[in-house]
Structure formats: structure tokens, C-alpha cells
Enzyme design. Structure first.
Site: not given
Ligand code: ADP
Ligand code: MG
Ligand code: MG
Length: 919
Positions: A25, A96, A105, A107, A342, A458, A620, A806, A808, A874, A894
């Protein structure tokens, strides 16, 4: 401990390529800033600082880090004209996390950091929006409380609900500024009560606590579990960076919005902007699903200028990253900001389409187009699969024995399956286990489900060969053929009920689950063509019948690497002749049966040769122990028992019939049908008895190590001679019809050169006869399977007779480990894997260190005798990408795998060549 020296990078200065240091990020925020996209000002604290922090005894931030942070905060103040902690025009930031690998998810992001009663006043004064201010505040207290201070969410939820109820508000939006004010107060109390300390008011203190919390989250439960689940090692991602970003608000009014976008459609790959947004909302609302977002196209109407900005962003992102991007944006009072980008995660359909289209657009080259798709992903495209958007719950799970999904009516025996299948019904054959005599049921079924047996049972082997989905060994199911019911837990499946099986996952469902059909698109063809152009390994298919061959060709097979002749013996009309051959007591009687089989096999081979011409077809000779074609001893004993009962009954019927004739003589007689000649029963009993004797005579303690393969061929030369004749005659007939055929005869289970020499002498004898008989010259190759350890050790001498090898690797793996596969997989392998005694299942992932070493030695010795000798593999490993890369490295010519895996193998072969060239 000494830290790295520089801990913090402004978005303007960080190296956008250095994801290890800045996290994905952070690196992208830097890169986007530097190419002039509108990113809110901010900075990144490095992953190295995180590692330093985690390594230090007392969890100390590196000395000097907070000084750097303070000076970067001042820089932010300069850039934004706002002031951190000031009651007039306060600067707020988000904090972030982000490591080198995206870990969704891991953090939660803290938004609106820098708020306290004083700065809140400033925020309200600036925006003139009291409700907005209190809403921002209560969000901040909750997020900070939860993420940085560890206060459980429920503590906040209780208070929130209480106020909501008091206010009579159904939805959050109905809460007034006063309500939100009250919520904020209650939240502050919650924090103080749970943590024993008042909520920190000092923004710089808030920031320091938040940074430490992000660092600490790296070793938190969620993150550790996630890394384990997805095998993320420290050399892939080590520590998390912290991104501090100036807040922008999508919830300041109707000229504000927030949303997410994909530069192309992630499910189809279509080159068109995809996304969703919400007007007057904060970023998290879109993801959290509290309000239903609008499709991005609606923005064109609602905010046309912003939509233009979005299109512009999309083009800039793609031309810069040369990859489909998944991004987040926020619009604050008509100003457009990009908050994240990303690489987009896509399904296989979308990956293939975008690869080909981006190459055509000149965005990427062919190598990049190939390398951005993991070969195994292609499997998704080649089988029908369950629609991922329907969420059905499986009732049982077995082994994923043959990939693909199927829906059909459950049928519990092969005869019915065949009949109903012929009548056009979609059926799934459900058995405790299957036997060769069930084969006709396979043909008529959409898929096969068994309650017992492993991946080489089988059912599994035959289904894979046919490319039909199969779930094997679903032990939760009990099939009662006589009651015509199957029982799964509390549920009952009656014959005719619809069920769904997923051979890719092993799941079994009651009812019909929505499916997506397999899809061999023109883009996939193009991509695989490019793959063939760069690959060194050829990709062959395992195919046993003309139908298999036809299908393999569609998948792009460059020949057939393994054609198992015994599979042809299993067809309904042939099995009786095969049995006749086996039970024959004299060579003459056996020859008679073989004479019947010869034309049948010849026709099979002709069919395959013609389809594959001019590609090579490796056949074979008979491999399995012959008792496999006979019924089991138990079954025979039971049948004999019943026949003997029947004999008494039939005699009784005859007595009755005589009696009736006597009693009613001269009058009209009541009819007695179903008369059976007792001699017929007698004959059947004799046949079965002979068979039973044979079965007992053929009994082996260890059939897989017993009388099979070339050993059987040398005991009964007439069997191999028949097969060799069938191959060469078929080749001769094809030649005469103008087909360019390349037959290769392969001997299984070889362990000494003597065995090969003898079989070769049969081949030479037959060859001469055939050429004379047909008056054409017939080319062929003669080679050896390598599936016995001794064969590998004697490769140099085998290569004097064998023109090709080959491997096996299924048998070779069994032989190298001295494991029997079924027993290993059913008994101890899972435990070995779990405890790390073995990393993988060597029957699925080629054991490079052991079996691979043996292969390498054998290739070397073989090619010393016969330079440039053709060598292949094979068996299942031949379709496994990691094994293919090894096969490439040791110079195989192959790989051969099941038809539907051919595309996977073609791409993997290309990857192997490209990655080798890169390193
Ligand atoms: P994740 O990695 O879970 O996507 P983010 O760091 O991208 O977490 O942030 C979660 C939400 O908060 C996202 O929708 C992001 O756009 C929003 N957000 C993060 N930083 C800012 C910021 N500086 N201003 C406005 N929205 C933000
Ligand atoms: Mg995000
Ligand atoms: Mg065999």
C-alpha cells in the site's frame, strides 16, 4: 539495537518499487504521488522499524523514529495548510497498515486520528456541519479504542444501540448531532472503564499509540493465522509498514462520495471500468455493506466531471502499472482523490482475457502475458464448476478424485445408470465402490460418487481417464443398493433424487447446485499458442480410447504419451472375451480368445492413430495383474450359492409342470411360464466354479508387486504378441490409407535389459510378418517404462534396446518410498504431512529429492548410451506445475498428463522455460 537510520518516507520520496520496505500500500501511495495522481499527502513508516520494534525487549520504537514522524507531520501541515492538534482548521490523518503482501483484514484502519474536544470544535467550525463532526468523532473513538487500545467492539455496540433506541432511530443516518454527541460521550466512558485510563487527547500521543498498535498487529493472531494459511514466508513479507495519510472526507455532503474501482471487469476481464460508490459516505461504508452502493456507471450522470477524472485515473493507472488495478477513491467537495491501488485479483477467465487483450493493446509483452497467470488456475476453465455465487452447504465430503462438478439423478447401479443415461436422463452413479464391470455405468453418467476408495481406486482412475468428475471415498455416505437408498448423516437420498458432486473439492450436495460450464475460449487458445512457442517441453496426453484422444487434441495435446490397452478390455462387449482368454486352460483356447480380441484392439488403435496423425502415440502393453478383470472370490462364492439354490427351485418347477400336465390332461391347462432348463443352471454353475478355481489360482499376496506387466507378458507371450500385432497392423492399415502415423510400443514394469530384449524379439517377428502381409513399411519406436528402481539404475543398459524412456512416477514413487499408495494415503500420509515428516504428498507433488534424483541419474545414464534419447513422464505428476518445472530442468523431452490438464501443463512448460531464461 541499532535501527536502520531512516524510518520514514514521504509519499514524494519513497521508492515505489520497494514493497518489502514500504509495504504494498505504501509503495503504491508513493508511486502514485510521484506520477502526479492526486493522493492526499502522507508518509510511510518502514517495515524495518516494525521489525526493530518487535525485536526490542520492551517493545520500544527505534530511537529517533518519533522525531522523524513529528517532522513529517510538520511537512503535512505545510502541504495542507492545516494544523495537527489545532482548534482552528485541524489536520486529521488515517493510520493504515500494509505489508509487502496484501493481507486483507489483518488490521483495521484508524480514521480521523487527531480528534479531541478542541479539534472537533475546529472541524465543526470549518465544515459548518455539526452532525458530521460528531459522527467523525464517535467513529474515531470506536476505531481507536478497538484497534489501538483493544476494547471489544461489543462494548461500543451496546451503547450505540441504547442511544439509537432512545432516539427511536431505525438507521444510523437518522441519528442527530445530539445523539452522536451522546454516543461519543458514552464511548469515551467505555474506553476509560475498560482500559482504566482516560481516552488519550493529545494527537501526537494518539499517533504514537496507533503506530505501535499497527506494528504489534503483525504478530497478532489474525495476521499469524493468515500467513500460515497462505504460506506467506518472511522472504515474501516481513513486518508491516504504517501509512499516515491526510484525511479526506467523502461524507461532507452531496458533492462528496467514496468508492472502489477495477480498471477492468474482474469476473469477465472485459476492458471496461467496473466499480461501486456511495454519495456522502466514508470509505469503510462501501466495504462494510451498511448501505448498498451504486454501480460506477451511475456516477456519469450524477457527477460527470468526477466520472471523467475516474476514467483518466483508470488509464493512468493501467499504463503505468501495466496490470489491472483495484483502487479506492474519495471525492471531497468535488475534488477527486485516489487513496489506494493494487494489482486486481481476478478469476481465470478474466486473467486469460486480459492477458491476451493487454498484449494486443501493447501494454505488456507475450512473456508477461504468460507469466501473470499461474498455470494451476487454468484448471478452473476446463471443467464445469459450481457457480461461486450460490452458497450451498455440502452434506458430505470425500476425496477430490477427478475434477469438475456434475449434477444428476442418483442411481445406485451401473445397469440402471446405463439405461437411464441412454434415455437421456442426467445421472450420477453412486456406489460403495466401483469395479471393472461397472464401466458401462460410467459412460452413461455425468459423474461418479463412491463411499469407499482413494484417489487411485477404480472409480477415481477411470473417471479421471474419462474426464468425468468423481468424488471418491465419501465416508459419510452409506449406499444400500437393495433399498435403493443412500444415507448421509440425517438425510436420505432415494434413487432418482438430484445430487451435485464437486470433484475439484470433494464436496457432495443434495439437490442441484447452479453450475458454470467449461469454457475454452479463443483467448485461451491464443495464450496457449504463445506458451507452446516458448516451451521446450512437449505436452502429451494420457488417452485410452479414440474419444479420449479426440478430447486430448482439443486441449492441444502434441501426441499421446500413454495409452493403456487394458482400459479397452473393460468395455462391456469385450470383458467376456478377455475373461475367456484368462480362464483358458490351454494355449490353444487362449489363442482363440486372443484372435477375437485382435481385430477389436486393432480398430481401437486405428481410431486413435488417425485422430492423432502425424503425432506420436505411445501404447503400453498390458500392465495390470490379470485377476483384475475377474470377479472377486467373495462375489463368486455368493453367486454359486445362489445358483445352487436356484437349481432346486428349477427342479421343483419342472416337477410342478409335470404334475400339472398329468392333472389337467385332456383339459385346458393353466400356463406355467418361466420354465428353465436345469441343464442351463448346471452349466452356469460349472462356469462359475471354473472361474472360482482360476481366481483362487491367480491369487497373489501382493498383486501390485506380483505377476503383472512384462512378467505377465513373458509368461504368456501370445498376449503381448496379439497386442503388438494389433498396433503394427493398425499402423500398416493407416499407412495404406495415407495417414502418417507414429506408433510407439512401450513395455511396463521392466527391471532388466533381458526382459526388453525378449519383448523386442516378439516385436521384430511380428513386424516382419505385418510388413510382408500389408506390403508397406511400418515405422515404430520401442521403449521402456521406468517405474522400477532397478530399471533406473540400469538405464544405461536398457537404453541399448529402448529408443525412449517414460517415467511412470506413480509406481516409481511407490517403489522409491516402499509405500503402497492406497495404504499410505489412507493411513499415515496425512499424519506425516501434518507433523512435517514429509512436506507434501509425494503421489501428488513429485518428490524431487528422492524420485527426482533417480530420474536425473537414469536420464544421464540413458543418454550416455543413446545421445539425445527421448525421455518423458506419464502419470499424474506430468500435469503438476511444480513437477513440470523440475522435468524441464532435468531435460525431459515431454510430459504426459490427463487430457484436461494439458492446457495447465502447456502453460507450466512455458513458465519453466521463461523463468529459466530469466535467472
Ligand atoms: P484496507 O487495507 O482494509 O483496504 P485501508 O487502509 O485502505 O484498509 O482503509 C480502509 C478504508 O478507509 C478505505 O475505504 C479507505 O479508502 C478509507 N481511508 C483510508 N485512509 C483514508 C483517508 N486518509 N481519507 C479518507 N478515507 C480513508
Ligand atoms: Mg483499502
Ligand atoms: Mg505403472
Amino acid at each position: 539495537m541499532k535501527g536502520p537510520g531512516k524510518y520514514v518516507f514521504a509519499f514524494e520520496e519513497g521508492d515505489g518499487k520497494n514493497k518489502m520496505l514500504l509495504g504494498g500500500k505504501g509503495a503504491n501511495l508513493c508511486e502514485m504521488t510521484q506520477i502526479g495522481l492526486n493522493v492526499p499527502p502522507g508518509f510511510v513508516i518502514t517495515t524495518e522499524s516494525c521489525l526493530y520494534y518487535l525485536d526490542s525487549k520492551e517493545h520500544d520504537l527505534p530511537v529517533g523514529l518519533m522525531d522523524e514522524v513529528r517532522s513529517h507531520m510538520s511537512a503535512l501541515e505545510q502541504k495542507t495548510g492545516k494544523h495537527f492538534g489545532a482548534s482552528d482548521n485541524p489536520l486529521l490523518v488515517s493510520v493504515r497498515s500494509g505489508s509487502a503482501m496484501s493481507m486483507p483484514g489483518m488490521m483495521d484502519t484508524i480514521l480521523n486520528l487527531g480528534l479531541n474536544i478542541e479539534t472537533l470544535k475546529g472541524l465543526i467550525a470549518r465544515t459548518g456541519n455539526e452532525r458530521f463532526g460528531w459522527d467523525a468523532y464517535r467513529r474515531f473513538i470506536q476505531l481507536f479504542g478497538k484497534v489501538a487500545l483493544g476494547v471489544p467492539d461489543e462494548e461500543f455496540d451496546v451503547e450505540f444501540e441504547a442511544v439509537k433506541q432512545k432516539a427511536g432511530a431505525k438507521q444510523d443516518v437518522a441519528l442527530s448531532a445530539r445523539d452522536l454527541h451522546e454516543i461519543s460521550d458514552r464511548f469515551l466512558d467505555v474506553v476509560e472503564r475498560v482500559t482504566g485510563k482516560p481516552f488519550p487527547d493529545d494527537p501526537m500521543e494518539q499517533l504514537e499509540i496507533a503506530v505501535k498498535a499497527v506494528f504489534g498487529s503483525w504478530t497478532g493472531r489474525r495476521a499469524v493465522d493468515y500467513r500460515r494459511e497462505f504460506n506467506i514466508t518472511p522472504d515474501m513479507a516481513n513486518g508491516t509498514a504504517v501509512n499516515v495519510v491526510t484525511m479526506v472526507f467523502g461524507n461532507l455532503g452531496d458533492d462528496c462520495a467514496t468508492g472502489v474501482g477495477f480498471t477492468r471487469y474482474p469476473d469477465t476481464g472485459e476492458n471496461r471500468l467496473f466499480g461501486e460508490y456511495l454519495v456522502n459516505a466514508q470509505g469503510e461504508d462501501v466495504v462494510a455493506g451498511i448501505r448498498t452502493p451504486k454501480p460506477i456507471d451511475a456516477l456519469q450522470e450524477e457527477m460527470p466531471e468526477m466520472y471523467q477524472e475516474l476514467l483518466e485515473l483508470r488509464n493512468r493507472l493501467e499504463s503505468h502499472y501495466r496490470e489491472v488495478q483495484d483502487f479506492e477513491f474519495t471525492i471531497e467537495n468535488g475534488r477527486f482523490y485516489c487513496l489506494q491501488t493494487r494489482n486486481g485479483k481476478m478469476n481465470a477467465v478474466a486473467l486469460v482475457r486480459t492477458s491476451v487483450e493487454m498484449e494486443r493493446e501493447g501494454l505488456i509483452n507475450k512473456q508477461e502475458a504468460l507469466l501473470r497467470i499461474q498455470p494451476a488456475l487454468l484448471e478452473q476453465l476446463l471443467f464445469p464448476r459450481l457457480d461461486p455465487s450460490t452458497r450451498a452447504t455440502p452434506v458430505a465430503r470425500g476425496l477430490p478424485a477427478s475434477p469438475g462438478a456434475a449434477v444428476g439423478h442418483a442411481v445406485f447401479d451401473a445397469d440402471r445408470a446405463e439405461k437411464q443415461g441412454r434415455d437421456g436422463l442426467r445421472v450420477i452413479l453412486v456406489r460403495e465402490e466401483t469395479k471393472p464391470e461397472d464401466i458401462h455405468g460410467f459412460f452413461a453418467s455425468q459423474g461418479i460418487l463412491t463411499a469407499r476408495g482413494g484417489k487411485t481406486s477404480h472409480a477415481a482412475v477411470v473417471a479421471r481417464g474419462m474426464g468425468k468428475p468423481c468424488v471418491a471415498g465419501a465416508e459419510g455416505i452409506h449406499v444400500d443398493v437393495t433399498m435403493r437408498k443412500a444415507f448421509v448423516g440425517d438425510s436420505t437420498i432415494s434413487e432418482g433424487d438430484l445430487i451435485t458432486i464437486d470433484g475439484t473439492s470433494g464436496d457432495v450436495y443434495i439437490g442441484a447446485v447452479q453450475m458454470i460450464e467449461a469454457d475454452f475460449s479463443s483467448e485461451l487458445n491464443t495464450l496457449l499458442q504463445w506458451a507452446d512457442d516458448v516451451a521446450r517441453l512437449k505436452v502429451m496426453a494420457n488417452a485410452d480410447t479414440p474419444q479420449d484422444a479426440d478430447r486430448a487434441l482439443k486441449y492441444g495435446a502434441m501426441g499421446i504419451g500413454l495409452c493403456r490397452t487394458e482400459r479397452m478390455f473393460n468395455a462391456v462387449d469385450r470383458l467376456p472375451v478377455v475373461v475367456e482368454m484368462i480362464v483358458a486352460e490351454t494355449t490353444d483356447a487362449r489363442q482363440q480368445a486372443l484372435d477375437k480380441l485382435l481385430p477389436i484392439q486393432r480398430e481401437d488403435f486405428k481410431g486413435i492413430f488417425k485422430i492423432m496423425a502425424p503425432r506420436p502415440v505411445t501404447i503400453r502393453l498390458l500392465d495390470p495383474p490379470i485377476h483384475e478383470f475377474l470377479p472377486s472370490e467373495n462375489q463368486l462364492v455368493e453367486e454359486l450359492d445362489q445358483l445352487r439354490h436356484l437349481k432346486d427351485t428349477v427342479m421343483g418347477m419342472n416337477i410342478l409342470s409335470d404334475a400339472v400336465r398329468f392333472m389337467y390332461s385332456g383339459q385346458q391347462q393353466p400356463s406355467i411360464d418361466c420354465l428353465i432348463d436345469p441343464r442351463l443352471v448346471e452349466e452356469a454353475v460349472e462356469k462359475k466354479e471354473a472361474m472360482l478355481k482360476k481366481v483362487r489360482a491367480l491369487y497373489e499376496v501382493n498383486p501390485m508387486l506380483g505377476h503383472r506387466g512384462v512378467r505377465l507378458g513373458l509368461s504368456f507371450p501370445e498376449i503381448y504378441s496379439m497386442q503388438i500385432s494389433a498396433v503394427l497392423e493398425a499402423a500398416a492399415e493407416c499407412r495404406k490409407e495415407g495417414f502418417d502415423v507414429q506408433p510407439e510400443i512401450m513395455v511396463p514394469q521392466v527391471c532388466t535389459a533381458q526382459e526388453l530384449n525378449r519383448v523386442k524379439s516378439y516385436v521384430d517377428a511380428v513386424h516382419q510378418v505385418v510388413e510382408q502381409k500389408y506390403g508397406v513399411s511400418v515405422n515404430f519406436k520401442f521403449g521402456s517404462m521406468m517405474e522400477v528402481v532397478r530399471a533406473c539404475m540400469r538405464a544405461g543398459s536398457l537404453a541399448e534396446e529402448a529408443e525412449f524412456f517414460s517415467f511412470g512416477t506413480n509406481d516409481l514413487t511407490q517403489a522409491t518410498f516402499s509405500f503402497s499408495r492406497e495404504d499410505a494415503e489412507n493411513k499415515f500420509l496425512p499424519m506425516y504431512n501434518e507433523r512435517g515428516i514429509l512436506q507434501d504428498n509425494p503421489f501428488e507433488v513429485l518428490d524431487i529429492k528422492g524420485v527426482g534424483k533417480l530420474m536425473e541419474l537414469a536420464i544421464g545414464w540413458g543418454r550416455e548410451t543413446r545421445p539425445g534419447m527421448k525421455v518423458g513422464i506419464c502419470g499424474e505428476h506430468g500435469g503438476h506445475p511444480a513437477s513440470i518445472s523440475f522435468c524441464h530442468a532435468i531435460g525431459l523431452s515431454y510430459v504426459s498428463c490427463s487430457g484436461p490438464r494439458v492446457p495447465v501443463a502447456r502453460l507450466a512448460a512455458a513458465h519453466a522455460a521463461l523463468l529459466e531464461a530469466q535467472s
